[in-house]
Design a protein around this motif. Structure first.
Motif, PDB file in Angstrom:
ATOM      1  N   VAL A 188       0.857  -1.188   0.000  1.00 27.65           N
ATOM      2  CA  VAL A 188       0.000   0.000   0.000  1.00 27.65           C
ATOM      3  C   VAL A 188       0.893   1.239   0.000  1.00 27.65           C
ATOM      4  N   GLU A 189       0.619   2.182  -0.892  1.00 27.62           N
ATOM      5  CA  GLU A 189       1.401   3.411  -0.961  1.00 27.62           C
ATOM      6  C   GLU A 189       1.034   4.335   0.206  1.00 27.62           C
ATOM      7  N   GLN A 190       2.069   4.868   0.849  1.00 28.71           N
ATOM      8  CA  GLN A 190       1.892   5.750   2.000  1.00 28.71           C
ATOM      9  C   GLN A 190       2.548   7.093   1.710  1.00 28.71           C
ATOM     10  N   ARG A 191       2.015   8.141   2.324  1.00 27.54           N
ATOM     11  CA  ARG A 191       2.585   9.482   2.135  1.00 27.54           C
ATOM     12  C   ARG A 191       2.317  10.313   3.386  1.00 27.54           C
ATOM     13  N   GLN A 192       3.362  11.016   3.836  1.00 30.57           N
ATOM     14  CA  GLN A 192       3.215  11.917   4.976  1.00 30.57           C
ATOM     15  C   GLN A 192       4.092  13.142   4.788  1.00 30.57           C
ATOM     16  N   THR A 193       3.653  14.269   5.398  1.00 31.22           N
ATOM     17  CA  THR A 193       4.351  15.547   5.269  1.00 31.22           C
ATOM     18  C   THR A 193       4.446  16.215   6.638  1.00 31.22           C
ATOM     19  N   TRP A 194       5.599  16.849   6.889  1.00 31.18           N
ATOM     20  CA  TRP A 194       5.807  17.572   8.145  1.00 31.18           C
ATOM     21  C   TRP A 194       6.396  18.953   7.838  1.00 31.18           C
ATOM     22  N   ASP A 195       5.988  19.956   8.598  1.00 34.52           N
ATOM     23  CA  ASP A 195       6.508  21.321   8.458  1.00 34.52           C
ATOM     24  C   ASP A 195       7.223  21.732   9.746  1.00 34.52           C
ATOM     25  N   HIS A 196       8.363  22.426   9.580  1.00 34.99           N
ATOM     26  CA  HIS A 196       9.136  22.906  10.730  1.00 34.99           C
ATOM     27  C   HIS A 196       9.593  24.336  10.453  1.00 34.99           C
ATOM     28  N   GLU A 197       9.297  25.220  11.369  1.00 35.29           N
ATOM     29  CA  GLU A 197       9.749  26.599  11.244  1.00 35.29           C
ATOM     30  C   GLU A 197      11.127  26.725  11.882  1.00 35.29           C
ATOM     31  N   VAL A 198      12.083  27.301  11.160  1.00 33.82           N
ATOM     32  CA  VAL A 198      13.461  27.412  11.640  1.00 33.82           C
ATOM     33  C   VAL A 198      13.920  28.861  11.553  1.00 33.82           C
ATOM     34  N   GLY A 199      15.066  29.126  12.191  1.00 34.83           N
ATOM     35  CA  GLY A 199      15.646  30.460  12.184  1.00 34.83           C
ATOM     36  C   GLY A 199      15.773  31.060  13.567  1.00 34.83           C
ATOM     37  N   TYR A 200      15.052  30.482  14.536  1.00 34.51           N
ATOM     38  CA  TYR A 200      15.162  30.983  15.902  1.00 34.51           C
ATOM     39  C   TYR A 200      16.478  30.560  16.543  1.00 34.51           C
ATOM     40  N   TRP A 201      16.972  29.377  16.152  1.00 34.82           N
ATOM     41  CA  TRP A 201      18.189  28.824  16.733  1.00 34.82           C
ATOM     42  C   TRP A 201      19.176  28.488  15.623  1.00 34.82           C
ATOM     43  N   ALA A 202      20.463  28.522  15.957  1.00 35.17           N
ATOM     44  CA  ALA A 202      21.496  28.237  14.961  1.00 35.17           C
ATOM     45  C   ALA A 202      21.537  26.759  14.599  1.00 35.17           C
ATOM     46  N   THR A 203      21.094  25.888  15.503  1.00 31.08           N
ATOM     47  CA  THR A 203      21.086  24.442  15.252  1.00 31.08           C
ATOM     48  C   THR A 203      19.776  23.858  15.772  1.00 31.08           C
TER      49      THR A 203
END
Length: 218
Positions: A188-203
């Motif tokens: 069965v084909e699966q798909r997932q997506t995640w979003d992450h906001e960055v820029g507050y920390w150097a790492t």
């Protein structure tokens, strides 16, 4: 009192024998002596029972040593380990993670790794990581990898899952979008997506875990 000592006969089973003459005629002193001797006899039997019980407990403590207790604990831990390993290695289980690291190093450095922590092979694996504006309206750069299959309990990393984005200030916020596609154990084909906001920390580190699925063994 005349100081005369009274001898009380005792039967073969240890019981005191009392003549009817001792009961009649107000011979209360004799009866008290009989009661006292009877109580003393019962107390002696009770103490003997206590002594035997103590000897039994001491004997049991000597037979069960600390070494035997430790050995029993080790056997129990081994049994629990067998049960857990059966779940981890044998039971058909779909479990995919994408690990992404973001660093500010002369620009924006992104590195990702795919982990198949399930007990079965996955196929047709595609991972895309987009570095884009914070509202998602503009994609600045993308890295993509396609893999035919990933074995159970193995990982994929490499140059195709690394990119450096330059020309954009490190003082702003950005959005990283991770897209994962794969075909699971049931084809069965699966798909997932995640979003992450960055820029507050150097790492920053992100561990995106796809939905877990467990199937009955075929």
């Amino acid at each position: 009192m005349n100081g005369e000592r009274k001898h009380i006969p005792v039967g073969e089973d240890g019981e005191m024998l009392v003549h009817e003459d001792d009961i009649s005629g107000g011979n209360s002193a004799g009866l008290l002596d009989l009661a006292a001797l009877d109580a003393h006899h019962d107390m002696a039997e009770t103490m003997e029972d206590v002594r035997r019980a103590k000897e039994a407990v001491d004997s049991l403590g000597q037979k069960i040593s600390s070494r035997q207790v430790a050995l029993a604990g080790i056997v129990l831990l081994m049994f629990i380990g067998v049960l857990l390993s059966g779940w981890y290695w044998v039971l058909p289980r779909d479990s995919v993670d994408v690990e992404t690291q973001y660093m500010q190093r002369g620009g924006h450095l992104l590195m990702s790794e795919i982990h198949n922590t399930g007990s079965r092979e996955i196929t047709n694996v595609v991972v895309q990581v987009h570095f884009q504006s914070v509202n998602g309206s503009e994609i600045y750069q993308t890295m993509r990898i396609e893999v035919d299959s990933i074995d159970a309990h193995s990982s994929i990393a490499g140059d195709d899952l690394e990119m450096i984005v330059v020309g954009y200030t490190v003082w702003d916020q950005y959005l990283i979008t991770v897209e994962l596609e794969w075909t699971d154990y049931n084809n069965v084909e699966q798909r997932q997506t995640w979003d992450h906001e960055v820029g507050y920390w150097a790492t920053e580190f992100f561990m995106d875990k796809a939905d877990r699925t467990i199937w009955p063994a075929k």
